[in-house]
Design an enzyme around this catalytic site. Sequence first.
Site, PDB file in Angstrom:
ATOM      1  N   VAL A   1       0.824  -1.211   0.000  1.00 41.18           N
ATOM      2  CA  VAL A   1       0.000   0.000   0.000  1.00 41.18           C
ATOM      3  C   VAL A   1       0.855   1.256   0.000  1.00 41.18           C
ATOM      4  O   VAL A   1       0.557   2.221  -0.709  1.00 41.18           O
ATOM      5  CB  VAL A   1      -0.964  -0.010   1.200  1.00 41.18           C
ATOM      6  CG1 VAL A   1      -1.797   1.277   1.222  1.00 41.18           C
ATOM      7  CG2 VAL A   1      -1.872  -1.226   1.138  1.00 41.18           C
TER       8      VAL A   1
ATOM      9  N   GLU B   1     -10.487   6.125   6.036  1.00 41.23           N
ATOM     10  CA  GLU B   1     -11.314   5.575   4.956  1.00 41.23           C
ATOM     11  C   GLU B   1     -10.757   4.243   4.465  1.00 41.23           C
ATOM     12  O   GLU B   1     -11.509   3.304   4.171  1.00 41.23           O
ATOM     13  CB  GLU B   1     -11.385   6.563   3.792  1.00 41.23           C
ATOM     14  CG  GLU B   1     -12.259   6.106   2.634  1.00 41.23           C
ATOM     15  CD  GLU B   1     -13.735   6.007   2.999  1.00 41.23           C
ATOM     16  OE1 GLU B   1     -14.247   4.874   3.060  1.00 41.23           O
ATOM     17  OE2 GLU B   1     -14.349   7.047   3.238  1.00 41.23           O
TER      18      GLU B   1
ATOM     19  N   GLY C   1      -2.056 -14.949  -4.369  1.00 44.78           N
ATOM     20  CA  GLY C   1      -1.804 -13.743  -3.601  1.00 44.78           C
ATOM     21  C   GLY C   1      -3.030 -13.135  -2.955  1.00 44.78           C
ATOM     22  O   GLY C   1      -2.961 -12.061  -2.356  1.00 44.78           O
TER      23      GLY C   1
ATOM     24  N   ASP D   1     -10.670 -10.085  10.675  1.00 44.83           N
ATOM     25  CA  ASP D   1     -10.578  -8.902   9.816  1.00 44.83           C
ATOM     26  C   ASP D   1     -11.963  -8.285   9.607  1.00 44.83           C
ATOM     27  O   ASP D   1     -12.143  -7.065   9.711  1.00 44.83           O
ATOM     28  CB  ASP D   1      -9.968  -9.296   8.474  1.00 44.83           C
ATOM     29  CG  ASP D   1      -9.886  -8.134   7.500  1.00 44.83           C
ATOM     30  OD1 ASP D   1      -8.993  -7.286   7.662  1.00 44.83           O
ATOM     31  OD2 ASP D   1     -10.718  -8.073   6.572  1.00 44.83           O
TER      32      ASP D   1
ATOM     33  N   LYS E   1     -13.660  -4.455  10.955  1.00 48.60           N
ATOM     34  CA  LYS E   1     -14.341  -3.515  10.067  1.00 48.60           C
ATOM     35  C   LYS E   1     -15.771  -3.248  10.505  1.00 48.60           C
ATOM     36  O   LYS E   1     -16.231  -2.103  10.465  1.00 48.60           O
ATOM     37  CB  LYS E   1     -14.291  -4.054   8.635  1.00 48.60           C
ATOM     38  CG  LYS E   1     -12.874  -4.123   8.083  1.00 48.60           C
ATOM     39  CD  LYS E   1     -12.806  -4.876   6.761  1.00 48.60           C
ATOM     40  CE  LYS E   1     -11.371  -5.006   6.268  1.00 48.60           C
ATOM     41  NZ  LYS E   1     -11.276  -5.822   5.034  1.00 48.60           N
TER      42      LYS E   1
END
Length: 446
Positions: free
Chosen positions: A30, A146, A204, A218, A222
């Site tokens: 990222v 965000e 991946g 995860d 969120k």
Amino acid sequence: MTENVLDTRSEDDDKPKKQIRLGIAGLGTVGCGLLAVLKKNGDLIANRSGCEFTIGAVTARDRQRKREVDISAYHWCDNPVDLADPDKVDVVVELIGGSDGPALALARAALGKGLSFVTANKAMIAHHGAELASLAERTGASLRFEAAVAGGIPIVKTIKEGLAANRIDRMHGILNGTGNYILTMMEETGESFENALAKAQALGYAEADPSFDIDGVDTAHKIAILTSLAFGTPPTMDDLPIEGIRNISDIDIAYAKDLGFRIKLLGISRLTKEGKLDQRVHASMVEASEALAKVSGASNAIEAHGDFVGPCMIEGLGAGAGPTASAVMADLIELARGNTGSTFSLPASKLAPLPLLESGERTGEFYVRLRVSDKTGVMADIASALRDEGVSVERLIQRTRASDDSVHLIMTTHKTSESRMACVLERFSDLSSVLEKPCMLRIEPI
């Protein structure tokens, strides 16, 4: 305190008034993606934001690691906390990850000095978001995230701004692309969970250790953040029921299809009529005709329901260098435009915990799969357990296995409570004719 970098327009709006110096922590997928966005679309970003973004300093775990972008020209900090230096940077961008450790130390240092902070770190916001929001408000900084929820999908902005006039009563969504990719592959190819996971890792889509993705953690991070935004409560992972997809079989995928459903790993958050918070993560059976059921591959999708707007669903790629870097950049552009506002939908001081709905109180319809001995009396035992616990069956399918003298019993129930279903499953498990742990999935109305 750092100089205010938010008044970036001169009288001539075509010319950036000044620069915003970024301190970037984390130069993995990222971080390098963010540098690529700035290099490719720098002029476009400057025109839209009224400001030019430059790199004031960077840090990462390994300075010598081979990367797709050249970082040799940037000031390097060995210690991530050193990035929180108002003499070198105006905004800190954290892309390290992890709920604690260097990421949290950097967040506290930067916000404590009045430096605005942009992060893609859902674990840190889920566990420490209320604390960091309070710190940002005390020092006049802005905390934005965000990119922490659903990558390039602007769901945070949608709930905070687009739906700000609505009372949201429920949300549900596919918030993990890895899990959705695995379930999609199992449905489309008939692969087992293990084979689908291996292929996702080879491509991946899944990490070498995929636990956070496939065990629902995860997704839980969120949905905890979205719950805070929608319902004005501090984000928390406490008492959040989490189930993943490790136990989903290709058999369940096939039976779900026969029954007119698809299996999806969902994050769910809703307010009951009594004002209790029902927040959970688990695999669910969703009617195949629903839009959410049709979201395939590594895509994410979130649907929120507001009292005036009704259902509002957003779909897109939830991870990867491009989508996540795009979301980080969107936060930076909003800062440049002067759009700060509260970290969550309310000031941190007004976030209030909500009473929680106990898991046994939840009601709904359920799917149950049993593998049982193919012998006389089994159905009577099953029926007895259901009758004694007050659970009514809507549909029942019996399929014979070719490899041994056992059969699969597939049933869906009428509406009942989770507490009753827990008792039924316990009764089933105690039967000698039930040959393996029963599989139970919730049928989620959308």
